[in-house]
Design a protein around this motif. Structure first.
Motif, short mmCIF file in Angstrom:
data_model
loop_
_atom_site.label_atom_id
_atom_site.label_comp_id
_atom_site.label_asym_id
_atom_site.label_seq_id
_atom_site.Cartn_x
_atom_site.Cartn_y
_atom_site.Cartn_z
N ALA A 26 0.82 -1.21 0.00
CA ALA A 26 0.00 0.00 0.00
C ALA A 26 0.86 1.26 0.00
N VAL A 27 1.90 1.27 0.82
CA VAL A 27 2.79 2.44 0.87
C VAL A 27 3.49 2.63 -0.47
N ASP A 28 3.95 1.56 -1.08
CA ASP A 28 4.59 1.65 -2.39
C ASP A 28 3.60 2.19 -3.44
N ALA A 29 2.37 1.72 -3.40
CA ALA A 29 1.35 2.19 -4.35
C ALA A 29 1.06 3.67 -4.15
N LEU A 30 0.98 4.11 -2.91
CA LEU A 30 0.75 5.53 -2.63
C LEU A 30 1.91 6.39 -3.12
N ARG A 31 3.12 5.96 -2.85
CA ARG A 31 4.30 6.72 -3.32
C ARG A 31 4.35 6.78 -4.84
N GLU A 32 4.07 5.66 -5.48
CA GLU A 32 4.10 5.64 -6.95
C GLU A 32 3.00 6.53 -7.53
N ALA A 33 1.82 6.47 -6.97
CA ALA A 33 0.73 7.33 -7.45
C ALA A 33 1.10 8.80 -7.29
N HIS A 34 1.70 9.14 -6.17
CA HIS A 34 2.14 10.53 -5.94
C HIS A 34 3.14 10.94 -7.02
N ARG A 35 4.09 10.07 -7.30
CA ARG A 35 5.10 10.37 -8.33
C ARG A 35 4.45 10.56 -9.69
N VAL A 36 3.50 9.71 -10.03
CA VAL A 36 2.86 9.77 -11.34
C VAL A 36 1.95 10.99 -11.45
N ILE A 37 1.25 11.32 -10.40
CA ILE A 37 0.33 12.47 -10.43
C ILE A 37 1.08 13.79 -10.49
N PHE A 38 2.14 13.90 -9.70
CA PHE A 38 2.82 15.20 -9.57
C PHE A 38 4.12 15.31 -10.35
N GLY A 39 4.63 14.19 -10.85
CA GLY A 39 5.83 14.23 -11.66
C GLY A 39 7.11 14.28 -10.90
#
Length: 108
Positions: free
Chosen positions: A95-108
């Protein structure tokens, strides 16, 4: 300090809560194809699926509402549900990995 599912979810939700339709519909700066709304919805669904597995219940599709304004609240709810379910270390790390990846993808 170790970041938890709840802390990371709140960080993302807080950063996107005031977005208007144009920002939600814009392409992710990283993926270039998915909109930011699609990326966040996929994260919400992933967290809901993890929670369903922990609770040993069938997966269900999270409703995709008519606009993206509800996505921050949906994220907060599924993150809280996941934390309440008491994830094991592997599920919490997923879950933490998914949240970090989503943050990276959304904000660049």
């Amino acid at each position: 300090m170790t970041e938890t599912v709840g802390v990371l979810a709140e960080r993302i939700a807080g950063q996107v809560a005031g977005w208007g339709p144009a920002r939600w519909r814009s392409a992710s700066p990283v993926s270039g194809t998915n909109t930011r709304g699609e990326v966040l919805y996929e994260l919400v669904q992933h967290l809901a699926d993890l929670c369903a597995e922990l609770e040993e219940r069938p997966r269900r599709t999270v409703p995709r509402l008519g606009n993206d304004y509800a996505l921050p609240d949906q994220l907060r709810v599924v993150a809280a549900d996941l934390e309440t379910a008491g994830p094991d270390a592997a599920t919490a790390a997923d879950a933490v990995d998914a949240l970090r990846e989503a943050h990276r993808v959304i904000f660049g």
